[in-house]
Design a protein around this motif. Structure first.
Motif, PDB file in Angstrom:
ATOM      1  N   GLU A 335       0.849  -1.187   0.000  1.00 27.26           N
ATOM      2  CA  GLU A 335       0.000   0.000   0.000  1.00 27.26           C
ATOM      3  C   GLU A 335       0.887   1.240   0.000  1.00 27.26           C
ATOM      4  OE1 GLU A 335      -3.760  -0.889   2.708  1.00 27.26           O
ATOM      5  OE2 GLU A 335      -1.893  -1.596   3.639  1.00 27.26           O
ATOM      6  N   SER A 337       0.918   5.758   0.503  1.00 30.77           N
ATOM      7  CA  SER A 337       0.257   6.946   1.035  1.00 30.77           C
ATOM      8  C   SER A 337       1.046   8.168   0.627  1.00 30.77           C
ATOM      9  CB  SER A 337       0.183   6.863   2.570  1.00 30.77           C
ATOM     10  OG  SER A 337      -0.229   8.112   3.126  1.00 30.77           O
ATOM     11  N   SER A 343      -3.965   8.118   5.019  1.00 36.91           N
ATOM     12  CA  SER A 343      -4.808   7.264   4.173  1.00 36.91           C
ATOM     13  C   SER A 343      -3.905   6.417   3.284  1.00 36.91           C
ATOM     14  CB  SER A 343      -5.766   8.103   3.322  1.00 36.91           C
ATOM     15  OG  SER A 343      -5.042   8.949   2.434  1.00 36.91           O
ATOM     16  N   TRP A 344      -4.406   5.244   2.896  1.00 43.98           N
ATOM     17  CA  TRP A 344      -3.593   4.287   2.138  1.00 43.98           C
ATOM     18  C   TRP A 344      -4.360   3.777   0.927  1.00 43.98           C
ATOM     19  CZ3 TRP A 344       1.418   3.297   3.555  1.00 43.98           C
ATOM     20  CH2 TRP A 344       1.809   3.706   4.842  1.00 43.98           C
TER      21      TRP A 344
END
Length: 410
Positions: A335, A337, A343-344
């Protein structure tokens, strides 16, 4: 004539005059072609022509061209991940970590000895003996225990001891060699063997031969190899020619270079590198055995962007890439950000991933102008994920928090 051709011609001249490659590289880095030519002709090299930061010893500690790397003093060459393209790291871009200078070992002067109280008698093998054994090739990443060490300070504000490696003390290669288990069986390893000590020829390193101890069970793992080839060629000198150990997934110091001795014992063996060095020393790591803390063995799951540090990009859409790896299984997801981890979003895993190798990932970023912090975090197929916080250890091993990579967009 290209700069590379000029350099090669200069080296050929120096070699004809009997100059060692290390002295050539040192003179070249310290004073350029003028210093090399002066040394070739027997002319005194004026001190003012030498760089004030030149090494004290008249040699560089490695054979490969240091230009593509971040030079970390005499400790090694850190790869610039932005130079890498594809899963396999070319030898010329593969990081180097030494505890002395790289060795230039003549095969005819080399042998491998296997001794200890858990083999019936001492055994000595030549290079040809090793090559005659059945080999296997596997793809695996190799990583220094201190990779990301600088982040203890940059991210958590607590500096650890040692060379302040960034994110490039890691690489992924294909390795060809003989399973260590086959060599130990040929030497008659006993059923009660407990530990195996691997010792290198680098007598200028601590203990007059860098050494690590591994459990007998790990030594008998079919993936633990005695390597004589890298990326389809003979093992390069900077990487341990003629023979090195490869212990996939474990800290790089376990994969001893210029291997010449193996000591097999029915008792736990202790040395500098499992008592005071390559040991996690801190409040979170209680001592084990004769070690001052927890002995560093397996690596940790990590990810990093293939960007300069800090990075600068033009505003607009970019394909940002990087690498992730874990000792416990293939990478399942990465992931990313761009807001310091508030937030990812999911990145895309690109291409294949070998069982013991690293994974490439990419994501599309529409980068607005300004100062940004881009972060990544990986999860492996065993469910391991990069943690939000890593307890501090004195020597800065195994940092694997998500790295806040500074990116300026203009």
């Amino acid at each position: 004539m290209s700069a590379a051709d000029q350099r090669q011609g200069l080296w050929e001249l120096a070699h004809e005059r009997g100059m060692s490659r290390r002295r050539f590289l040192w003179l070249l880095s310290a004073g350029g072609a003028t210093a090399v030519l002066a040394a070739c002709t027997g002319t005194r090299v004026p001190a003012e022509t030498l760089a004030p930061t030149a090494p004290a010893a008249e040699m560089l500690p490695w054979f490969k061209d240091p230009d593509p790397f971040i030079v970390r003093g005499t400790s090694g060459l850190e790869a610039r991940l932005e130079n890498l393209d594809g899963l396999i790291t070319p030898e010329r871009f593969f990081f180097v970590r030494n505890n002395s200078v790289s060795l230039d070992v003549a095969v005819d002067d080399w042998s491998l000895s296997i001794t200890g109280d858990a083999v019936p008698a001492a055994v000595e093998m030549s290079y040809d003996d090793v090559l005659a054994m059945e080999s296997r090739t596997l793809e695996a990443y190799l990583e220094c225990a201190g990779n990301h060490r600088a982040m203890f300070d940059l991210v958590n504000g607590q500096a650890a001891e040692g060379t302040q490696w960034g994110t490039g003390a890691v690489g992924n290669a294909t390795w060809t060699g003989v399973p260590l288990a086959d060599v130990l069986r040929a030497a008659g390893i006993s059923y009660d063997a407990v530990s195996v000590m691997l010792i290198g020829m680098d007598v200028d390193s601590p203990e007059m031969g860098f050494r690590r101890v591994i459990p007998a069970a790990k030594a008998m793992d079919p993936d633990t190899l005695l390597v004589h080839g890298m990326n389809g060629s003979a093992l390069p000198r900077d990487h341990g020619y003629p023979l090195r150990a490869l212990v996939p997934g474990w800290v790089g110091s376990t994969s001893i270079k210029w291997l010449s001795q193996i000591v097999v014992s029915a008792d736990q063996q202790w040395a500098r590198n499992n008592t005071t060095s390559y040991v996690l020393i801190g409040d979170a790591y209680p001592p084990e055995g004769e070690a001052l803390g927890e002995v560093a063995t397996a690596q940790t799951i990590k990810s990093a962007l293939a960007l300069p540090w800090p990075a600068e990009l033009d505003a607009g859409v970019h394909r940002i890439g990087g690498y992730a790896h874990s000792p416990a299984g293939r990478v399942a997801a990465v992931e990313w950000s761009d807001d310091s981890g508030r937030s990812w979003r999911e990145a895309q895993l690109v291409g294949r991933q070998a069982r013991l190798g690293w994974a490439r990932f990419e994501f599309r970023w529409d980068a607005p102008a300004g100062e940004h912090t881009v972060m990544t975090r990986a999860t492996d197929t065993a469910g391991n994920a990069q943690p939000e916080q890593v307890p501090f250890n004195k020597k800065g091993y195994l940092f694997n928090q998500p790295v806040p990579h500074p990116v300026r967009v203009v």
